[in-house]
Scaffold this motif. Structure first.
Motif, PDB file in Angstrom:
ATOM      1  N   ALA A  17       0.999  -1.127   0.044  1.00 26.31           N
ATOM      2  CA  ALA A  17       0.058   0.224   0.015  1.00 26.31           C
ATOM      3  C   ALA A  17       0.978   1.293   0.033  1.00 26.31           C
ATOM      4  CB  ALA A  17      -0.875  -0.157   1.109  1.00 26.31           C
ATOM      5  N   ALA A  18       1.815   1.348   0.684  1.00 30.53           N
ATOM      6  CA  ALA A  18       3.046   2.457   0.835  1.00 30.53           C
ATOM      7  C   ALA A  18       3.421   2.604  -0.612  1.00 30.53           C
ATOM      8  CB  ALA A  18       4.002   2.045   1.903  1.00 30.53           C
ATOM      9  N   SER A  19       3.989   1.622  -1.438  1.00 26.94           N
ATOM     10  CA  SER A  19       4.547   1.941  -2.147  1.00 26.94           C
ATOM     11  C   SER A  19       3.569   2.376  -3.639  1.00 26.94           C
ATOM     12  CB  SER A  19       5.478   0.643  -3.202  1.00 26.94           C
ATOM     13  OG  SER A  19       4.625  -0.376  -3.632  1.00 26.94           O
ATOM     14  N   VAL A  20       2.357   1.690  -3.674  1.00 23.47           N
ATOM     15  CA  VAL A  20       1.518   2.165  -4.684  1.00 23.47           C
ATOM     16  C   VAL A  20       1.049   3.735  -4.511  1.00 23.47           C
ATOM     17  CG1 VAL A  20      -0.713   1.611  -3.836  1.00 23.47           C
ATOM     18  CG2 VAL A  20      -0.223   1.600  -6.175  1.00 23.47           C
ATOM     19  N   THR A  21       0.885   4.128  -3.173  1.00 24.27           N
ATOM     20  CA  THR A  21       0.588   5.451  -2.938  1.00 24.27           C
ATOM     21  C   THR A  21       1.796   6.444  -3.163  1.00 24.27           C
ATOM     22  OG1 THR A  21      -0.672   4.664  -0.814  1.00 24.27           O
ATOM     23  CG2 THR A  21       0.019   6.850  -0.856  1.00 24.27           C
ATOM     24  N   GLY A  22       2.993   5.977  -2.797  1.00 25.57           N
ATOM     25  CA  GLY A  22       4.124   6.750  -3.129  1.00 25.57           C
ATOM     26  C   GLY A  22       4.588   6.991  -4.512  1.00 25.57           C
ATOM     27  N   LEU A  23       4.404   5.909  -5.129  1.00 24.45           N
ATOM     28  CA  LEU A  23       4.874   5.780  -6.604  1.00 24.45           C
ATOM     29  C   LEU A  23       3.719   6.233  -7.557  1.00 24.45           C
ATOM     30  CD1 LEU A  23       7.395   2.931  -6.734  1.00 24.45           C
ATOM     31  CD2 LEU A  23       8.012   5.365  -6.468  1.00 24.45           C
ATOM     32  N   VAL A  24       2.701   6.021  -7.584  1.00 26.99           N
ATOM     33  CA  VAL A  24       1.501   6.196  -8.412  1.00 26.99           C
ATOM     34  C   VAL A  24       0.572   7.318  -7.899  1.00 26.99           C
ATOM     35  CG1 VAL A  24      -0.232   5.065  -9.813  1.00 26.99           C
ATOM     36  CG2 VAL A  24       1.650   3.694  -9.157  1.00 26.99           C
ATOM     37  N   ILE A  25       0.224   7.259  -6.738  1.00 27.00           N
ATOM     38  CA  ILE A  25      -0.993   8.164  -6.362  1.00 27.00           C
ATOM     39  C   ILE A  25      -0.538   9.673  -6.168  1.00 27.00           C
ATOM     40  CG2 ILE A  25      -2.774   8.735  -4.674  1.00 27.00           C
ATOM     41  CD1 ILE A  25      -2.926   5.698  -4.285  1.00 27.00           C
TER      42      ILE A  25
ATOM     43  N   TRP C 208       5.232   0.083 -14.461  1.00 24.82           N
ATOM     44  CA  TRP C 208       6.412  -0.729 -14.189  1.00 24.82           C
ATOM     45  C   TRP C 208       6.286  -0.985 -12.933  1.00 24.82           C
ATOM     46  CZ3 TRP C 208       8.837  -3.317 -17.476  1.00 24.82           C
ATOM     47  CH2 TRP C 208       8.712  -3.170 -18.533  1.00 24.82           C
ATOM     48  N   TRP C 209       5.630  -0.296 -12.005  1.00 24.75           N
ATOM     49  CA  TRP C 209       5.549  -0.712 -10.613  1.00 24.75           C
ATOM     50  C   TRP C 209       5.162  -2.156 -10.701  1.00 24.75           C
ATOM     51  CZ3 TRP C 209       0.749  -1.889  -8.169  1.00 24.75           C
ATOM     52  CH2 TRP C 209       0.834  -1.869  -6.911  1.00 24.75           C
ATOM     53  N   TYR C 210       4.128  -2.277 -11.563  1.00 26.60           N
ATOM     54  CA  TYR C 210       3.412  -3.632 -11.793  1.00 26.60           C
ATOM     55  C   TYR C 210       4.639  -4.489 -12.316  1.00 26.60           C
ATOM     56  CZ  TYR C 210       0.631  -7.625 -12.926  1.00 26.60           C
ATOM     57  OH  TYR C 210       0.039  -8.870 -13.278  1.00 26.60           O
ATOM     58  N   GLY C 211       4.902  -4.297 -13.375  1.00 21.33           N
ATOM     59  CA  GLY C 211       5.806  -4.925 -14.193  1.00 21.33           C
ATOM     60  C   GLY C 211       7.059  -5.688 -13.535  1.00 21.33           C
ATOM     61  N   HIS C 212       7.540  -4.720 -12.568  1.00 23.06           N
ATOM     62  CA  HIS C 212       8.811  -5.117 -11.739  1.00 23.06           C
ATOM     63  C   HIS C 212       8.198  -5.939 -10.527  1.00 23.06           C
ATOM     64  CE1 HIS C 212      12.926  -4.896 -10.403  1.00 23.06           C
ATOM     65  NE2 HIS C 212      12.560  -4.960  -9.355  1.00 23.06           N
ATOM     66  N   ASN C 213       7.248  -5.500 -10.013  1.00 23.86           N
ATOM     67  CA  ASN C 213       6.713  -6.307  -8.869  1.00 23.86           C
ATOM     68  C   ASN C 213       6.081  -7.728  -8.987  1.00 23.86           C
ATOM     69  OD1 ASN C 213       7.605  -4.251  -7.067  1.00 23.86           O
ATOM     70  ND2 ASN C 213       5.415  -3.388  -6.665  1.00 23.86           N
ATOM     71  N   ASN C 257       9.196  -3.297  -3.235  1.00 25.03           N
ATOM     72  CA  ASN C 257       8.143  -2.694  -3.933  1.00 25.03           C
ATOM     73  C   ASN C 257       8.469  -1.241  -4.582  1.00 25.03           C
ATOM     74  OD1 ASN C 257       5.594  -3.509  -2.447  1.00 25.03           O
ATOM     75  ND2 ASN C 257       6.647  -3.555  -0.813  1.00 25.03           N
ATOM     76  N   TRP C 258       9.439  -0.478  -4.213  1.00 26.13           N
ATOM     77  CA  TRP C 258       9.794   0.768  -4.745  1.00 26.13           C
ATOM     78  C   TRP C 258      10.691   0.709  -5.929  1.00 26.13           C
ATOM     79  CZ3 TRP C 258       7.408   4.855  -2.230  1.00 26.13           C
ATOM     80  CH2 TRP C 258       6.864   4.616  -1.148  1.00 26.13           C
ATOM     81  N   ALA C 259      11.142  -0.383  -6.310  1.00 30.70           N
ATOM     82  CA  ALA C 259      12.227  -0.521  -7.514  1.00 30.70           C
ATOM     83  C   ALA C 259      11.741  -0.224  -8.876  1.00 30.70           C
ATOM     84  CB  ALA C 259      12.799  -1.959  -7.429  1.00 30.70           C
ATOM     85  N   HIS C 262      12.921   2.204 -11.926  1.00 32.20           N
ATOM     86  CA  HIS C 262      14.138   2.049 -12.489  1.00 32.20           C
ATOM     87  C   HIS C 262      13.942   1.554 -14.167  1.00 32.20           C
ATOM     88  CE1 HIS C 262      14.903  -2.210 -11.090  1.00 32.20           C
ATOM     89  NE2 HIS C 262      14.177  -2.241 -11.997  1.00 32.20           N
ATOM     90  N   HIS C 263      12.733   1.344 -14.264  1.00 31.03           N
ATOM     91  CA  HIS C 263      12.485   0.727 -15.597  1.00 31.03           C
ATOM     92  C   HIS C 263      12.378   2.057 -16.522  1.00 31.03           C
ATOM     93  CE1 HIS C 263      12.200  -3.651 -15.335  1.00 31.03           C
ATOM     94  NE2 HIS C 263      11.989  -3.778 -14.296  1.00 31.03           N
ATOM     95  N   LEU C 264      12.152   3.333 -16.024  1.00 35.07           N
ATOM     96  CA  LEU C 264      11.829   4.554 -16.859  1.00 35.07           C
ATOM     97  C   LEU C 264      12.831   5.464 -16.673  1.00 35.07           C
ATOM     98  CD1 LEU C 264       8.022   4.315 -16.155  1.00 35.07           C
ATOM     99  CD2 LEU C 264       9.342   3.769 -18.228  1.00 35.07           C
ATOM    100  N   THR C 265      13.937   4.858 -16.064  1.00 37.30           N
ATOM    101  CA  THR C 265      15.217   6.041 -16.059  1.00 37.30           C
ATOM    102  C   THR C 265      15.620   6.763 -17.125  1.00 37.30           C
ATOM    103  OG1 THR C 265      16.182   4.421 -14.564  1.00 37.30           O
ATOM    104  CG2 THR C 265      17.648   6.285 -15.084  1.00 37.30           C
ATOM    105  N   GLY C 266      15.581   8.148 -17.023  1.00 45.42           N
ATOM    106  CA  GLY C 266      15.735   9.054 -18.015  1.00 45.42           C
ATOM    107  C   GLY C 266      14.577   9.364 -18.739  1.00 45.42           C
ATOM    108  N   GLY C 267      13.470   8.778 -18.307  1.00 50.87           N
ATOM    109  CA  GLY C 267      12.317   9.054 -18.936  1.00 50.87           C
ATOM    110  C   GLY C 267      11.683  10.567 -18.390  1.00 50.87           C
TER     111      GLY C 267
END
Lengths: 209, 214, 488
Positions: A17-25, C208-213, C257-259, C262-267
């Motif tokens: 939940a933390a990462s989807v909030t931080g990176l997408v929302i 890419w959050w999904y693709g990596h996870n 989760n947070w990685a 990096h699939h869009l570096t430079g983007g």
């Protein structure tokens, strides 16, 4: 007691939940203020794709162009995107504000297409290149999209709905089994329209960094 | 493990009693389920993890731009390099020419009937101002080169390349593919840009008019 | 039988678990192998098309841009999804010492899942792809994938809460984590992309959050759970350190989760999102080293078992490649590294290194270990196991080395604007041929495994009484001949 039973599950759920909030929302919320800008000729940039261009975008997605072509230009000094003439400036989030689904792409088996319409406005070139990439780009490993065209022999009647101006001559050394001319079919025409519309040359101010 | 077992033999499925054991030979011979060893974590390793995490924090702080949605440069002071030293126009021209090969091809011969050749073309080897004008503004519509008619669209390069780059590519194509014309000076491109830079793509007639009206 | 320290009760519980799992797990694993074959074939076609674009060139259904996503989706959902689900069910049942609940429903779920992947793939081949990488399946196919997974989640929770021993083993944490992560992951990613909750760059990040996870929070934890179970189990030693297990699990859960960015570096992404992705990836050194110490230190002193045990050989290969590919992946995220290797075949090499060098071998190890227990038969041919192992290792290494080397050179050339683009394309062609060769080797290994798998699920009147080890000679034809003699 319940917390002890579910502690692991809860902790694990919180991580995602933390990462989807931080990176997408949060980034999405940061992009909310984006507005199109007015060009000198009165039109706006960016504009949503509509009509032929939207149809062409659907063909681009359906043919899976994204697996070999990116649509994002990196900044000056990071890679050689701009020196390769793939764009006049870096891409910024506002360029994509109407894109659904996004087609950023992460592979460059072929060149970047973020501004292909700017560096190659010729519909004839696109038609020949899509029909057989080896005509315009010897050594290319791109697939042919000959099913986006009606092939014509000398003396064949025009396909229904086509104008004489749509006919494209194949250079003689690439003519095979009597096929001398091409007419893009509906999907081919739409795809070419879309490619010609890919253009990130408008200088958005945030792209100057 | 049973690495020292005798050579395997086949056994016929036995009658009911043995059969259950036989069926589960694999489950019976296996080791007990894994247990946790209780070795302590080396303190040095934990310290390394801590230091590494601190590096992570530092990296985020130093490279996150300004934390806004449009802050794309990770460091605000990532200044673009200063003006580059002037380059050999033939080298720079060859690099810029990579953008032209789509149509005019690597050998400068173009594509018969579609894209005109640069090799042996009077437009390339002739008037320098006219060549600069074509490169800057592009061409649209019917166009005759060496007696052949072409109908296509050449993009304008004025927003993409600066005067030095346009002069370099002009110099390059005038001296390649068998062409043997002299270099184009940057000042010529500069002057032509000033004169017609605001105009649109050339038609054949418009270009002839420009060339004639020296 | 060699020494086991188990009470009779434990053995009975094992047998009970295996009986309840027999059909369910076999169905999932059999589908996994079929999809692996499909995915490998689709990959081969894509690979050939990249160096010989005329190959099957006029068939729109098989154009590169359609067969390539089918390759990845059948590999991830078809092979990965079903292999991991089978592993999850059997491992959790064994570790909780409970039967698998509602096996019929789970089998039905497995069938629906397969139908979903089949329909989804056909949809993509017909041109109905959504255009979002890794989520290409048309929306109407997704419920067929999601609903069966809900059954698996429920079954997993049921087993976990009914477990007989209070202590939970590290593999169980990872399995619990997978069942929570995966549904949340799929649903939020679908919402953010194909259902259109966000557009443009935010959607690309979600993608890419999904693709990596999907690799990091689905394939990886399942693979780690399998390695944590199999390595100590086969050699009969406790896992190195419980404390390291704990540190590895939670650091993995927090950082991986947070990685994705990096699939869009430079983007065109805000710098901070990429920076966080870089740090998330680099921080993976902590769990990877921790888990590496735990796996490899457990193995120390027992390497001689690698000579005989097929399970152990695949499991150790998987855990070693896990360490290597994770190091590679973490370094790959750095901006200076991405400047060169992003957009090149290097990434493709890395993905295959992880999926075919780490995840797949651990799934194979699980199958090699569990199938004799589920069916009551031994593996019929040791030679086929050897072929499978060496083809997997050899094909995977050839693939990875060729693609990573070609990718670095490709990236360096791409960053040099004086090199014409078509020269770069021409440079990669020989390496793309090597990739096709590597794909053929991998396919040969898969076929060998498929034959062995097909034979072990057949009922046999004759049984081997000892396990099939890498060093034994077993001949299926001899077995058949003897069966025939007996029946006369």
């Amino acid at each position: 007691m319940l917390l002890k039973k579910l502690g692991l599950s809860l902790g694990v759920f919180l991580t995602i939940a933390a990462s989807v909030t931080g990176l997408v929302i949060i980034p999405n919320w940061q992009f909310q203020g984006h507005q199109p800008m007015r060009k000198a000729d009165g039109t706006q940039y960016p504009l949503p794709y509509f009509g032929e261009q939207a149809k062409g975008r659907a063909v681009y997605i359906d043919q899976g162009c994204i697996y070999c072509h990116s649509q994002q230009v990196r900044m000056k000094g990071y890679g050689a995107d701009i020196r390769r003439n793939w764009g006049t400036r870096r891409s910024v989030p506002r360029d994509y504000m109407y894109h659904r689904p996004h087609q950023l792409g992460t592979m460059r088996t072929g060149p970047d297409l973020a501004s292909i319409g700017h560096r190659q406005p010729s519909a004839t070139w696109h038609a020949l290149h899509l029909y057989d990439p080896r005509i315009t780009s010897p050594g290319s490993n791109m697939p042919r999209f000959n099913y986006l065209f009606t092939e014509m022999r000398d003396g064949d009647a025009l396909p229904v709905g086509a104008f004489p101006g749509d006919v494209i001559k194949i250079p003689p050394q690439f003519q095979n089994s009597g096929i001398t001319q091409l007419v893009p079919n509906e999907r081919g025409k739409a795809l070419i329209e879309y490619l010609k519309a890919l253009n990130q040359s408008f200088p958005l101010p945030e792209a100057q960094q | 493990m049973q690495s020292d077992q005798p050579k395997p033999e086949h056994r016929r499925a036995p009658e009911m009693q043995d059969r259950i054991l036989e069926l589960h030979a694999a489950a019976m011979r296996e080791m007990s389920d894994p247990r946790d060893g209780m070795r302590p974590t080396p303190v040095a390793f934990l310290i390394c993890c801590l230091l590494f995490t601190m590096w992570g924090g530092y990296y985020i702080g130093a490279n996150a731009g300004d934390w806004t949605g449009d802050g794309l440069a990770e460091q605000a002071n990532r200044a673009p390099a200063g003006p580059a030293a002037p380059q050999n126009p033939m080298v720079l021209g060859a690099e810029v020419y990579n953008a032209c090969t789509q149509c005019h091809q690597a050998d400068g011969k173009g594509l018969a009937g579609q894209f005109p050749p640069l090799a042996g073309s009077e437009f390339v080897t002739g008037d320098e101002r006219r060549l600069a004008a074509i490169l800057l503004n592009g061409i649209n519509g019917d166009f005759h080169v060496n007696g052949q008619i072409y109908n296509s669209q050449m993009p304008a390069w004025k927003d993409v390349y600066n005067d030095e780059e346009i002069a370099a590519v002009a110099t390059y194509i005038r001296a390649s593919f068998g062409n043997k014309a002299g270099p184009v000076a940057k000042t010529i491109v500069e002057a032509v840009r000033k004169q017609v830079g605001a105009a649109g793509a050339w038609s054949e007639a418009g270009l002839a008019e420009f060339a004639a009206g020296k | 039988m060699s020494a086991t320290s188990d009470s009779r009760g434990e053995v009975v519980s094992r047998i009970e678990v295996d009986r309840s799992a027999e059909w369910v797990v076999t169905v999932y694993w059999a589908s996994a192998l079929l999809w692996l074959t499909v995915a490998t074939l689709a990959g081969l076609i894509s690979s050939i098309k990249l160096h010989s674009p005329g190959f099957l060139g006029n068939i729109e259904w098989l154009t590169f841009g359609r067969i390539r996503p089918v390759h990845w989706d059948t590999a991830v959902y078809g092979f990965g999804g079903t292999a991991a689900s089978g592993t999850l069910l059997w491992l959790q049942a064994r570790l909780c010492q409970t039967r698998i609940p509602f096996p019929t429903l789970l089998i039905a779920g497995g069938v629906v899942f397969n139908v979903g992947i089949l329909l989804g793939s056909i949809g993509v081949l017909m041109g109905k792809s959504t255009g979002v990488e890794t989520l290409e399946f048309p929306l109407w196919a997704m419920p067929l994938l999601v609903i069966p997974y809900v059954f698996i989640v429920i079954a997993n929770f049921k087993m976990y809460f009914n477990r007989r021993n209070a202590h939970t083993y590290v593999s169980q944490w990872y399995l619990m984590a997978v069942t929570i992560w995966f549904p949340v992951l799929v649903l939020s990613a679908e919402a953010c992309t194909n259902l259109g909750a966000v557009d443009g760059v935010a959607q690309a990040i979600a993608n890419w959050w999904y693709g990596h996870n999907v690799v990091g929070l689905f394939a990886t934890p399942t693979g780690i759970a399998a390695a944590y179970y199999l390595i100590p189990k086969v050699i009969g030693k406790p896992v190195h350190s419980y404390h390291l297990s704990l540190l590895g699990f939670w650091s993995n859960a927090i950082f991986y989760n947070w990685a994705g960015t990096h699939h869009l570096t430079g983007g065109p992404l805000p710098a901070w999102t990429i920076t966080i992705g870089v740090v998330g990836s680099m921080m993976m050194f902590i769990p990877v080293i921790t888990i590496g110490i735990n796996h490899h230190m457990t193995m120390v002193g027992s390497f001689h078992h690698l000579k005989t045990s097929p399970t152990l050989r695949f499991a150790v290969m998987g855990s070693m490649v896990y360490t290597l590919s994770s190091f590679q992946g973490a370094l790959e995220s750095l901006r200076s590294h991405q400047e060169i290797t992003h957009f090149t075949h290097y990434t493709i090499g890395h993905v295959h290194f992880g999926m075919y060098g780490f995840f797949a071998p651990l799934m194979f190890a699980m199958m090699y270990y569990a199938m004799p227990r589920l069916t009551g038969n031994e593996w019929i041919s040791a030679r086929l196991i050897r072929i499978h192992f060496w083809c997997t290792l050899g094909g995977m290494l050839l693939y990875t080395l060729a693609m990573c080397y070609a990718g670095i050179r490709q990236g360096l050339m791409m960053n040099d604007p004086t090199v014409p683009f078509l020269n770069i394309v021409k440079f990669t062609i020989p390496y793309l041929w090597i990739r096709t060769a590597a794909g053929l080797i991998l396919l040969a290994g898969t076929v060998a495994f498929l034959i062995n798998f097909w034979r072990i699920v057949q009922p046999h009147r004759l049984r081997f009484v000892t396990p099939t080890l890498m060093t034994t000679e077993r001949d299926y034809d001899m077995l058949l001949k003897k069966e025939k003699e007996l029946s006369q």
